[in-house]
Enzyme design. Structure first.
Site: not given
Lengths: 69, 257, 367
Positions: B96, B157, B183-184, B206
């Protein structure tokens, strides 16, 4: 027997000759497990760690896998 | 069987799991089990002699596909270096690409990411670029040989969900590579939403790592991803305002002699 | 990879039994989706689709208004030359037909251009047969340079070229290419193109892509309806348009659905495409490709064209004439095909306006 200066993970460090990569890891208390060693820019296979003697101005990167997203 | 063909492999779980930020890495085996994830991301770091951590890989089931990320890289060159090291360390050929030069929002540098993708794809890596959802750049990623495109849902995050919804939708519509929302994603419902839109997979870290019970949350995400995927496959009806009342558009075909 | 490589794979599939197996319910499901797959597109072309024209029309109308607004772009064709070395079974310019062959001088091109500008039109499509001796690229380039003094957009409908030749014409001021494959089925293609350079199927098929690569602003594809089962042809046409849209996002792709018209030579089409079927294919293409331009020429009747406006059409020809120098006066000459809608440009404009749409004669100005 003399002292030489090498760079480990970007930090200047003094070591006592003769010392192999394997010897250095033992001295630092790092289990060889799944760490990765880059020696003067090249990735060195684990079975060569006992053969390589560190010398003045060598650069060593000792890396390991950590959590990441 | 609804398999995801990606990076030369076929996988059945569309939840990719990140392993950062867990209070204790020892919960990770339970989290992986509960998530049913087959792709797990890890990062590569310099060993800290004053605080030698445990080796992360011991917690990851050997059957999982490891996807090392290039976090910490600020340039394409650094990302390439990290990818090569990870491969040499026996991590397989998935990587990645994550190139971040912005410490405030942690937003990726698409330009450097593209450069790294070009180099690594040519070296035979299965490259997963993490990027801001931009159609032009995504096309360039595809042309450079990326295995998938990983647009962010919102900043890393932030747990703010799919703020980039419309942009991600365009990537899904236009790019014939798997689109993995990375992400998010802060809640299982947001993962489901991404999957309903047609994302090939989502990467969650996260939201699971900081949950009160990470393993239970991993299970919840697993169900959400499956539900969203099934909803997508079943074919969502188009959301429409009330039908406009107007005269038939094709009446003329019948009205003639 | 070029389009032919992709399309070759389609040729082996049994489309007939797939089309026969589609139900109106399945068509309805597809209409209700946000994204249409290639298979879904094919299903919209099925006999079951005939029973679903009104719901398809509603969807197509909504998509067109959303993507293009209530606007119809007008253009007119100008024939530069009817010299042709090809023997195409269906065409009035067939090398075997006896007709007054003519290639306009640059002076005549300017004169006819001037006449056209009086109608207010600023988009023009110039056409030639395939005769690199009588109408070479260099000649076409000169005509284009001249016409650019009068028109803000000049498109070409000429024989297929190499990439660098397209670049030359783009430099001369061309912004659009119209090139119909005529028939996507390679076997039928070989039969109806009896003789001449046009026999080269792949060179023609890949020409629109070469134009995209050369930097053409708009590329218009088409299949001549009547030479093969229309479902197969329109399916191939849709795939072609989709392929180019995906690969060359900077080029605007549009499609045409020319039905074979009577022409000198008396060619009898293999199939006749009805109005209902023409409507169905326009709707299917609009639903499959919401952003594609759809062109309808004066081959179609006036009343029928008017009704198509709300269904997905974005571009129409007006004040057309399919003979070389037809607007210059003098005796009647030989045309490529007979036109059906002979309304003048002002008539067209006022009709379009009455239907609640705006007729656009000049879409842009090059600066």
């Amino acid at each position: 027997m003399s002292n030489v200066i090498i760079k480990i993970n970007g930090k200047t460090t003094e070591i006592k000759e003769p010392l192999t990569i394997r010897g250095l890891l033992e001295e630092k208390g790092i289990k060889p497990g799944e760490i990765v060693i880059q020696y003067n820019g090249d990735i060195i296979d684990k079975n060569r760690w006992p053969e390589i003697l560190l010398k003045e101005n060598d650069e060593l990167e000792i890396l390991r896998f950590v959590g990441g997203g | 069987m609804d398999l995801l063909k990606i990076g030369g492999k076929e996988i059945s779980s569309r939840l990719f799991l990140g392993t950062g930020k867990f209070a204790s890495d020892s919960v990770i085996p339970d989290v992986i089990r509960a998530s049913q994830a087959e792709v797990v991301t890890v990062a590569l770091r310099r060993v800290d002699f004053d605080d030698p951590q445990e080796n992360m890989l011991q917690y990851i089931n050997k059957e999982c596909i490891l996807m090392p990320n290039t976090s910490g890289a600020r340039t394409a060159e650094e990302a390439v270096k990290i990818a090569r090291i990870a491969r040499a360390a026996g991590c397989g050929n998935w990587v990645k690409i994550e190139v971040i030069r912005d410490n405030k929002y942690l937003l990726p540098d698409n330009y450097e990411t593209l450069k790294a993708t070009e180099i690594l794809a040519a070296e035979g890596f299965a490259v997963f670029p993490y990027m801001s959802p931009d159609l032009m750049v995504a096309r360039q990623m595809r042309d450079a040989g990326a295995a998938a495109v990983m647009p962010l849902g919102s900043p890393i995050g932030s747990n703010r969900g799919l703020k980039t919804r419309e942009m991600v939708r365009i990537l899904i519509d236009e790019i014939d590579l798997p689109i993995i929302v990375d992400a998010g994603i802060g809640k299982p419902s947001e993962a489901a939403e991404a999957m309903e839109m047609g994302a090939a997979a989502v990467l969650v870290n996260t939201a699971i790592a900081v949950a009160g019970d990470p393993a239970a949350m991993a299970g919840a995400f697993s169900l959400a991803v499956k539900a969203g995927r099934q909803g997508f496959l079943a074919g969502l009806g188009e959301a429409r305002p009330y039908a406009e009342a107007s005269s038939p558009l094709t009446g003329f075909l019948r009205d003639r002699d | 990879m070029e389009f032919y490589d992709l399309y070759r794979k389609q040729l082996g599939h049994d489309l007939d039994s797939f089309l026969a197996g589609i139900t109106p319910g399945e068509v309805s499901d597809i209409i209700n989706k946000n994204r249409i797959t290639e298979t879904g597109f094919l299903a919209l072309l099925s006999p079951a689709g005939q029973k679903m024209l009104e719901p398809m029309a509603r969807k197509a109308h909504g998509l067109t208004v959303k993507n293009f607004g209530k606007v119809i772009q007008l253009y007119t064709p100008m024939y530069l030359s009817n010299h042709c070395t090809n023997e195409c079974a269906y065409c009035g310019f067939n090398v075997r037909n006896t007709l007054g062959r003519r290639t306009l001088t640059i002076g005549e091109v300017e004169e006819e251009g001037r006449i056209i500008t009086k109608t207010g039109l600023r988009h023009i499509l110039v056409l030639t047969g395939e005769s690199p001796r009588n109408a070479p690229v260099e000649y076409i380039g000169k005509c284009v340079r001249k016409l650019r003094q009068y028109f803000s957009s000049v498109s070409i409908e000429i024989y297929p070229l190499h990439t660098d030749e397209y670049k030359t014409l783009i430099e001369a001021g061309v912004d659009g290419l119209t090139l119909y494959q005529e028939v996507y089925d390679p076997e039928i293609y070989d039969i109806v193109h009896i003789r001449g350079p046009k026999k080269d199927y792949t060179f023609r098929l890949n020409a629109p892509e070469r134009a995209c690569r050369a930097g053409m602003r708009t590329v218009n594809l088409g299949a001549l309806l009547g030479l093969n089962d229309w479902q197969k042809e329109v399916f191939a046409l849709g795939l072609h348009a989709r392929y180019l849209q995906d690969k060359y996002p900077e080029t605007e792709i549009s499609v045409s659905f020319p039905r074979i018209r009577p022409a000198q030579g008396g060619f009898q089409p293999k199939v006749t495409v009805s109005d209902e079927e023409l409507v169905q294919m326009i709707l299917a293409v609009r639903i499959f490709l919401p952003r594609v331009g759809i062109t309808v020429s004066t081959r179609e009747r006036a009343d029928f064209r008017d009704n198509l406006i709300r269904l997905g059409v974005t571009k129409m020809s007006a004040g057309s004439c399919t003979e070389v120098g037809g607007r210059l006066g003098g005796e009647g000459r030989d045309s490529q095909f007979e036109i059906s809608d002979s309304r003048s440009v002002p008539e067209m404009r006022s009709t379009i306006q009455k239907l609640g749409y705006q007729a656009v004669c000049k879409d842009w100005l090059t600066i």
